[in-house]
Design an enzyme around this catalytic site. Sequence first.
Site, PDB file in Angstrom:
ATOM      1  N   SER A 143       0.848  -1.192   0.000  1.00 39.55           N
ATOM      2  CA  SER A 143       0.000   0.000   0.000  1.00 39.55           C
ATOM      3  C   SER A 143       0.885   1.244   0.000  1.00 39.55           C
ATOM      4  CB  SER A 143      -0.892   0.010   1.249  1.00 39.55           C
ATOM      5  OG  SER A 143      -1.515   1.273   1.424  1.00 39.55           O
ATOM      6  N   TYR A 156      -2.828  -1.515  10.076  1.00 40.38           N
ATOM      7  CA  TYR A 156      -2.783  -1.680   8.620  1.00 40.38           C
ATOM      8  C   TYR A 156      -1.485  -1.109   8.047  1.00 40.38           C
ATOM      9  CZ  TYR A 156      -4.085  -1.301   3.706  1.00 40.38           C
ATOM     10  OH  TYR A 156      -4.103  -1.401   2.328  1.00 40.38           O
TER      11      TYR A 156
END
Length: 260
Positions: A143, A156
């Site tokens: 990400s 995350y």
Amino acid sequence: MDEKLMDLRGKVCIVTGGASGIGLATSTLFAKNGAKVAIADVNLETANDAARQIGGDASAFACDVSLSGQVSAMVDGVVARWGRIDVLVNNAGFGFTGTVVSIAEEDWDRLMAVNLKGMFLCSKFVVPIMQRQGGGTIVNTTSYTAVSAIANRAAYVASKGGVSALTRAMALDHAKDNIRVNAVAPGTIDSPYFTKIFQQAADPEGLRKQYDARAAMQRMGQADEVAEAILFLASDRSRFATGSILTVDGGSSIGNHFVA
């Protein structure tokens, strides 16, 4: 078949989390490009629906990537079905809100088990097969938040930082085996996950605009835009790339576009 649709012709490809979002877009694009696609997903019913939707040589496999036994069984099933594994897309993952203070320990452990340990386990069982057959390609989904953190997503962000580091370590370890390991780093992608978040918000349209504003391009990405990048990294068109992180985030990581 059109030459531009031959990137993966005849290759056996596993896509984890392959039944929805980026995974489904990738499974679909791989099949269009001639691949035999193993759709590995924790939800077998959804994976079967995806396989029927995609058609061609696609099969569904139930797999919780955080569980060694299920990963081993899935990999064995793919080899039994097609005899080899040429491409592994480590895509399964999820996220939730929270800081290190507010996140429950069990929630942290579950996210790390799927987002990071899951990539370790899938690679652990697939790499020996690729070594025996003389090579292969692995693409991990990380990400943009691995390098440009966003607020209130501590677990995350940490997991995706680990994925990026693991990608580079694996690339270095297995270059001698003719195994390339790269990653794609998406921005915020318009998907069923975010659709549900918007629907539950007090101001759905306002929240969507906030997410759009994260990117320099002022919009969320589409799953097929990330799938195209994964296809490039999985195919021989990127044959001199290993240890690379390909960012596909609409410019989210290049400036101050973030919303707390």
